[in-house]
Design an enzyme around this catalytic site. Structure first.
Site, PDB file in Angstrom:
ATOM      1  NE  ARG A 192      -3.809   0.288   0.479  1.00 40.78           N
ATOM      2  CZ  ARG A 192      -4.681  -0.010  -0.481  1.00 40.78           C
ATOM      3  NH1 ARG A 192      -4.701   0.708  -1.606  1.00 40.78           N
ATOM      4  NH2 ARG A 192      -5.541  -1.007  -0.336  1.00 40.78           N
TER       5      ARG A 192
ATOM      6  CD  GLN B 298      -9.494  -2.647  -7.353  1.00 40.49           C
ATOM      7  OE1 GLN B 298     -10.518  -2.860  -7.987  1.00 40.49           O
ATOM      8  NE2 GLN B 298      -9.217  -1.471  -6.820  1.00 40.49           N
TER       9      GLN B 298
ATOM     10  NE  ARG C 100      -2.901  -4.367  -6.994  1.00 38.10           N
ATOM     11  CZ  ARG C 100      -3.737  -3.656  -6.264  1.00 38.10           C
ATOM     12  NH1 ARG C 100      -3.371  -2.490  -5.777  1.00 38.10           N
ATOM     13  NH2 ARG C 100      -4.957  -4.095  -6.024  1.00 38.10           N
TER      14      ARG C 100
ATOM     15  CG  HIS D 115      -2.403   2.986  -7.930  1.00 35.48           C
ATOM     16  ND1 HIS D 115      -2.438   3.889  -6.895  1.00 35.48           N
ATOM     17  CD2 HIS D 115      -3.610   2.388  -7.939  1.00 35.48           C
ATOM     18  CE1 HIS D 115      -3.626   3.825  -6.315  1.00 35.48           C
ATOM     19  NE2 HIS D 115      -4.357   2.928  -6.930  1.00 35.48           N
TER      20      HIS D 115
ATOM     21  CG  ASP E 168     -11.847   6.431  -7.246  1.00 35.59           C
ATOM     22  OD1 ASP E 168     -11.044   6.492  -8.197  1.00 35.59           O
ATOM     23  OD2 ASP E 168     -12.171   5.361  -6.692  1.00 35.59           O
TER      24      ASP E 168
ATOM     25  CD  GLU F 206      -4.232   5.641  -9.554  1.00 30.80           C
ATOM     26  OE1 GLU F 206      -4.453   4.677 -10.318  1.00 30.80           O
ATOM     27  OE2 GLU F 206      -4.913   5.856  -8.540  1.00 30.80           O
TER      28      GLU F 206
HETATM   29  C1  BG6 Z   1      -7.538   3.685  -7.563  1.00 28.16           C
HETATM   30  C2  BG6 Z   1      -8.981   3.441  -7.913  1.00 28.16           C
HETATM   31  O1  BG6 Z   1      -6.776   3.665  -8.722  1.00 28.16           O
HETATM   32  O2  BG6 Z   1      -7.077   2.651  -6.705  1.00 28.16           O
HETATM   33  C3  BG6 Z   1      -9.798   3.335  -6.647  1.00 28.16           C
HETATM   34  O3  BG6 Z   1      -9.444   4.490  -8.740  1.00 28.16           O
HETATM   35  C4  BG6 Z   1      -9.240   2.262  -5.728  1.00 28.16           C
HETATM   36  O4  BG6 Z   1     -11.145   3.045  -6.992  1.00 28.16           O
HETATM   37  C5  BG6 Z   1      -7.777   2.580  -5.469  1.00 28.16           C
HETATM   38  O5  BG6 Z   1      -9.969   2.259  -4.526  1.00 28.16           O
HETATM   39  C6  BG6 Z   1      -7.056   1.571  -4.568  1.00 28.16           C
HETATM   40  O6  BG6 Z   1      -7.152   0.294  -5.058  1.00 28.16           O
HETATM   41  P1  BG6 Z   1      -6.527  -0.907  -4.265  1.00 28.16           P
HETATM   42  O7  BG6 Z   1      -6.900  -2.159  -5.005  1.00 28.16           O
HETATM   43  O8  BG6 Z   1      -5.049  -0.720  -4.222  1.00 28.16           O
HETATM   44  O9  BG6 Z   1      -7.118  -0.875  -2.877  1.00 28.16           O
END
Ligand code: BG6
Length: 328
Positions: A82, A100, A105, A181, A226, A285
């Site tokens: 994170r 997701q 990653r 990101h 977002d 991003e």
């Molecule tokens: C962003 C998205 O790029 O990443 C968000 O637009 C999302 O919707 C965020 O919540 C974090 O994603 P993750 O999978 O790392 O928790």
């Protein structure tokens, strides 16, 4: 000068020269995960975990950290780290059938010792080349053979450059979406503004990706945010008033830009993110989302992001958004 003295002077000169040489070291990071540390002669540095091909640190020549990494980040596969710069590939967010933000990653990348040359030679020696190829397991969930080469480089002035090259090594075409990101470290999200995205169309992730048009001036933050901005310029600025610092993002091959801050409620819902940490981060991003990239067999795509952090006073026309982007 006596021979003793001249020998000592020569030794000191060598020591100084070595100490100021750019360097690249492979060492162990959190939980014994491999990481590469890049150091530039003037003192800036960056760290890249092989887990995720993930940049987790970028420091200027005063040793100040410029990226945000959560104090609760879990450095343990398969959870993505994170903070820093996760690579979203081959899918951004949940726009598709994969997990997701795709799987890049949370895979272990390897160091690429002999990558094909890039048209522009690195101006510094502080860089690393990584490569990711799909495993048999990956091919079950995304049946496309590819080679993903990532170069992370520190420029002599401390700029951080990421270059991704994705090649289709399969016999059929494939399509993907992509994002760097990037989590920027900011002093106080309420005191930050983003310039370069005014009046653009965006998809609002908080409204079922409804298409809207940004109104008014620079973007500021008062709650959860977002949005996927479309057809963005190659330069975007994040102005941190309290730190008197401006981040400049320059990008190539990445038409979209996602701006994200989870704010308080979502922060509390994330196990790997501190309740108050949303105040100290902002994700901008560089991405290719609206129009997915399609590669025929043998074709290669390139997407580049270059980050610099400059004192806001350096951007002379600070109060004029046009001038901020022109002068930085
Ligand atoms: C962003 C998205 O790029 O990443 C968000 O637009 C999302 O919707 C965020 O919540 C974090 O994603 P993750 O999978 O790392 O928790």
């Amino acid at each position: 000068m006596s021979s003793d003295k001249s020998a000592a002077a020569a030794a000191t000169a060598v020591a100084v020269a070595v100490a100021t040489l750019p360097s690249v070291d492979l060492c162990k990071g959190v939980n014994g995960l491999d990481k590469v540390v890049l150091r530039e002669a003037r003192g800036s540095s960056a760290e890249v975990y092989l887990y995720g091909g993930h940049v987790t640190s970028w420091k200027n020549d005063h040793g100040e950290e410029l990226l945000f990494v959560s104090s609760k980040a879990i450095f343990k596969p398969p959870k993505a780290i994170r903070g820093g710069i996760p690579i979203c590939f081959p899918q951004f967010s949940n726009v598709g059938t994969l997990e997701q933000h795709g799987f890049a990653r949370n895979k272990i990348w390897t160091i690429d010792t002999d990558p094909p040359p890039l048209p522009t030679n690195p101006t510094s020696k502080a860089y690393v080349n990584l490569i990711l190829k799909p495993s048999d397991e990956d091919l079950k969930i995304w049946p496309h053979r590819f080679e993903f080469r990532l170069r992370v480089a520190l420029g002599p002035g401390g700029d951080l450059m990421l270059t991704s090259r994705i090649r289709n090594t399969d016999e059929k075409p494939f399509s993907f979406t992509f994002a760097y990101h990037t989590y920027f470290s900011v002093s106080d999200i309420s005191e930050v503004r983003v310039e370069g995205l005014e009046t653009l169309d965006y998809l609002d992730n908080l409204q079922n990706r409804e298409r809207c048009t940004e109104q008014g001036d620079a973007i500021t933050f008062e709650g959860e945010f977002d949005k996927i901005y479309l057809g963005t310029p190659t330069k975007i600025a994040i102005i941190d008033h309290e730190k008197k610092r401006t981040f400049v993002i320059r990008k190539d091959g990445l038409p979209d830009a996602v701006v994200w801050n989870p704010w308080d409620k979502k922060a509390k819902a994330m196990a790997d993110f501190g309740d108050e940490e949303y105040k100290y981060m902002l994700c901008v991003e560089s991405a290719a989302i609206e129009k997915s990239i399609t590669l025929k067999p043998g074709e290669e795509w390139k997407g580049r992001q270059e980050l610099s952090a400059v004192p806001s006073s350096y951007c002379s026309g600070q109060l004029d958004p046009e001038k901020v982007l022109q002068s930085c």
